[in-house]
Write a protein that holds these residues in place. Structure first.
Motif, mmCIF file in Angstrom:
data_model
loop_
_atom_site.group_PDB
_atom_site.id
_atom_site.type_symbol
_atom_site.label_atom_id
_atom_site.label_comp_id
_atom_site.label_asym_id
_atom_site.label_seq_id
_atom_site.Cartn_x
_atom_site.Cartn_y
_atom_site.Cartn_z
ATOM 1 N N LYS A 175 0.867 2.407 9.332
ATOM 2 C CA LYS A 175 1.414 2.520 10.665
ATOM 3 C C LYS A 175 1.787 3.929 10.956
ATOM 4 C CE LYS A 175 2.156 -1.762 11.297
ATOM 5 N NZ LYS A 175 0.929 -2.476 10.709
ATOM 6 N N SER A 176 0.954 4.386 12.173
ATOM 7 C CA SER A 176 1.298 5.903 12.626
ATOM 8 C C SER A 176 2.478 6.143 13.535
ATOM 9 C CB SER A 176 0.122 6.448 13.387
ATOM 10 O OG SER A 176 -0.644 5.305 13.741
ATOM 11 N N LYS A 184 -13.686 -0.386 7.501
ATOM 12 C CA LYS A 184 -14.093 -1.253 8.684
ATOM 13 C C LYS A 184 -12.928 -2.306 9.090
ATOM 14 C CE LYS A 184 -17.552 -3.961 8.868
ATOM 15 N NZ LYS A 184 -18.775 -4.484 8.499
ATOM 16 N N PHE A 185 -12.604 -3.109 7.947
ATOM 17 C CA PHE A 185 -11.771 -4.187 7.875
ATOM 18 C C PHE A 185 -10.300 -3.272 8.180
ATOM 19 C CE2 PHE A 185 -14.141 -6.469 4.469
ATOM 20 C CZ PHE A 185 -14.971 -7.063 5.318
ATOM 21 N N LEU A 186 -9.838 -2.294 7.709
ATOM 22 C CA LEU A 186 -8.462 -1.837 7.885
ATOM 23 C C LEU A 186 -8.375 -1.580 9.351
ATOM 24 C CD1 LEU A 186 -7.954 -0.115 4.686
ATOM 25 C CD2 LEU A 186 -6.447 -2.112 5.705
ATOM 26 N N SER A 187 -9.635 -0.759 9.876
ATOM 27 C CA SER A 187 -9.520 -0.426 11.246
ATOM 28 C C SER A 187 -9.397 -1.359 12.334
ATOM 29 C CB SER A 187 -10.596 0.518 11.570
ATOM 30 O OG SER A 187 -11.608 -0.311 11.384
ATOM 31 N N LYS A 188 -9.893 -2.632 11.985
ATOM 32 C CA LYS A 188 -9.819 -3.578 12.729
ATOM 33 C C LYS A 188 -8.324 -4.220 12.815
ATOM 34 C CE LYS A 188 -14.551 -5.220 12.853
ATOM 35 N NZ LYS A 188 -15.523 -6.425 12.479
ATOM 36 N N GLY A 189 -7.541 -3.967 11.949
ATOM 37 C CA GLY A 189 -6.342 -4.505 11.677
ATOM 38 C C GLY A 189 -5.777 -5.482 10.677
ATOM 39 N N ASP A 190 -7.061 -5.721 9.875
ATOM 40 C CA ASP A 190 -6.834 -6.976 9.007
ATOM 41 C C ASP A 190 -6.335 -5.913 7.458
ATOM 42 O OD1 ASP A 190 -8.024 -8.760 10.719
ATOM 43 O OD2 ASP A 190 -9.990 -8.254 9.995
ATOM 44 N N LYS A 191 -5.772 -7.065 6.809
ATOM 45 C CA LYS A 191 -5.133 -6.746 5.477
ATOM 46 C C LYS A 191 -6.590 -6.962 4.539
ATOM 47 C CE LYS A 191 -0.386 -7.677 5.953
ATOM 48 N NZ LYS A 191 0.588 -8.441 5.500
ATOM 49 N N VAL A 192 -6.796 -6.022 3.603
ATOM 50 C CA VAL A 192 -7.754 -6.230 2.562
ATOM 51 C C VAL A 192 -7.144 -6.316 1.004
ATOM 52 C CG1 VAL A 192 -9.603 -4.796 1.445
ATOM 53 C CG2 VAL A 192 -9.120 -4.621 3.773
ATOM 54 N N LYS A 193 -7.677 -7.408 0.334
ATOM 55 C CA LYS A 193 -7.282 -7.711 -0.916
ATOM 56 C C LYS A 193 -8.508 -7.298 -1.653
ATOM 57 C CE LYS A 193 -6.099 -11.430 -3.948
ATOM 58 N NZ LYS A 193 -5.730 -13.147 -3.907
ATOM 59 N N LEU A 248 -8.562 5.602 -0.083
ATOM 60 C CA LEU A 248 -8.118 5.046 1.293
ATOM 61 C C LEU A 248 -6.771 5.396 1.495
ATOM 62 C CD1 LEU A 248 -9.822 1.472 0.920
ATOM 63 C CD2 LEU A 248 -10.733 3.388 2.264
ATOM 64 N N GLY A 249 -6.117 6.512 0.892
ATOM 65 C CA GLY A 249 -4.664 6.700 1.207
ATOM 66 C C GLY A 249 -4.438 7.236 2.501
ATOM 67 N N GLU A 250 -5.134 8.009 3.329
ATOM 68 C CA GLU A 250 -5.105 8.462 4.332
ATOM 69 C C GLU A 250 -4.850 7.363 5.543
ATOM 70 O OE1 GLU A 250 -9.508 10.119 5.331
ATOM 71 O OE2 GLU A 250 -8.149 10.914 3.867
ATOM 72 N N ILE A 251 -5.826 6.372 5.399
ATOM 73 C CA ILE A 251 -5.682 5.119 6.374
ATOM 74 C C ILE A 251 -4.923 3.794 5.788
ATOM 75 C CG2 ILE A 251 -7.729 6.054 7.804
ATOM 76 C CD1 ILE A 251 -9.114 3.554 6.316
ATOM 77 N N ALA A 252 -4.586 3.714 4.820
ATOM 78 C CA ALA A 252 -4.277 2.476 4.036
ATOM 79 C C ALA A 252 -3.006 2.737 3.288
ATOM 80 C CB ALA A 252 -5.149 1.530 3.354
ATOM 81 N N VAL A 253 -2.155 1.807 3.143
ATOM 82 C CA VAL A 253 -0.916 1.842 2.209
ATOM 83 C C VAL A 253 -1.035 0.662 1.131
ATOM 84 C CG1 VAL A 253 0.544 0.649 3.827
ATOM 85 C CG2 VAL A 253 1.537 2.225 1.943
#
Length: 165
Positions: A164-165, A103-112, A139-144
């Motif tokens: 980034k797509s 949810k955080f990543l989809s909003k464009g935030d970084k996650v620690k 989370l590899g498909e939506i995050a790096v």
């Protein structure tokens, strides 16, 4: 600098409509500005000779403030959200934390993601590192992974960012 604050001997003057009026003394330019009932404003102080313009200073400051405000509106502030885990986390709890991270990543935030150790858990830090690796892999498909897992005192943390797509 405006009006009497301009102390240069020679300046390049630009008129109120943007036309070049040439190089002249600051006094002459000041007279022209007073005739037009406007202000003489130094636009480019580092140029040789300095560039001044005849404009309404109040309006000029207002326009600058408005442009700055508009630029701030368009900026996206990237926040870093933190998710804390413990080494003996259950799979259901881990899935809940993953959903929050998505949810955080989809909003464009970084996650620690922070894996915290307490007491005797400190002795088994290396054995628990796989939790972070599994978290990043799922989370590899939506995050790096932006910052690899690193030991910081009593915890291991890593940072994930949206792919980034």
């Amino acid at each position: 600098m405006i009006n009497e604050q301009i102390r240069d001997k020679e300046i390049r003057l630009i008129g109120e409509n943007g036309e070049q009026l040439g190089i002249m003394s600051a006094r002459e330019a000041m007279k022209l500005a007073e005739e037009a009932e406007l202000d003489l404003v130094k636009i480019a102080p580092t140029a040789k000779p300095p560039v001044c313009k005849i404009i309404d200073y109040g309006k000029y400051r207002y326009e600058l403030a408005r442009k700055e405000k508009e630029a701030r509106k368009k900026q996206k502030v990237v926040e870093i959200k933190e998710i804390r885990l413990s080494p003996n986390i259950d799979s259901n709890d881990l899935n809940t934390k993953m959903n929050a991270a998505k949810k955080f990543l989809s909003k464009g935030d970084k996650v620690k993601i922070t894996l915290r150790f307490r007491g005797r858990e400190m002795a088994h830090m290396n054995a628990s590192k796989h939790i972070l690796d599994d978290f990043a892999a799922s989370l590899g498909e939506i995050a790096v992974v932006e910052k690899a897992p690193k030991v910081e005192g009593r915890s291991i943390s890593m940072v994930l960012a949206e792919k980034k797509s």
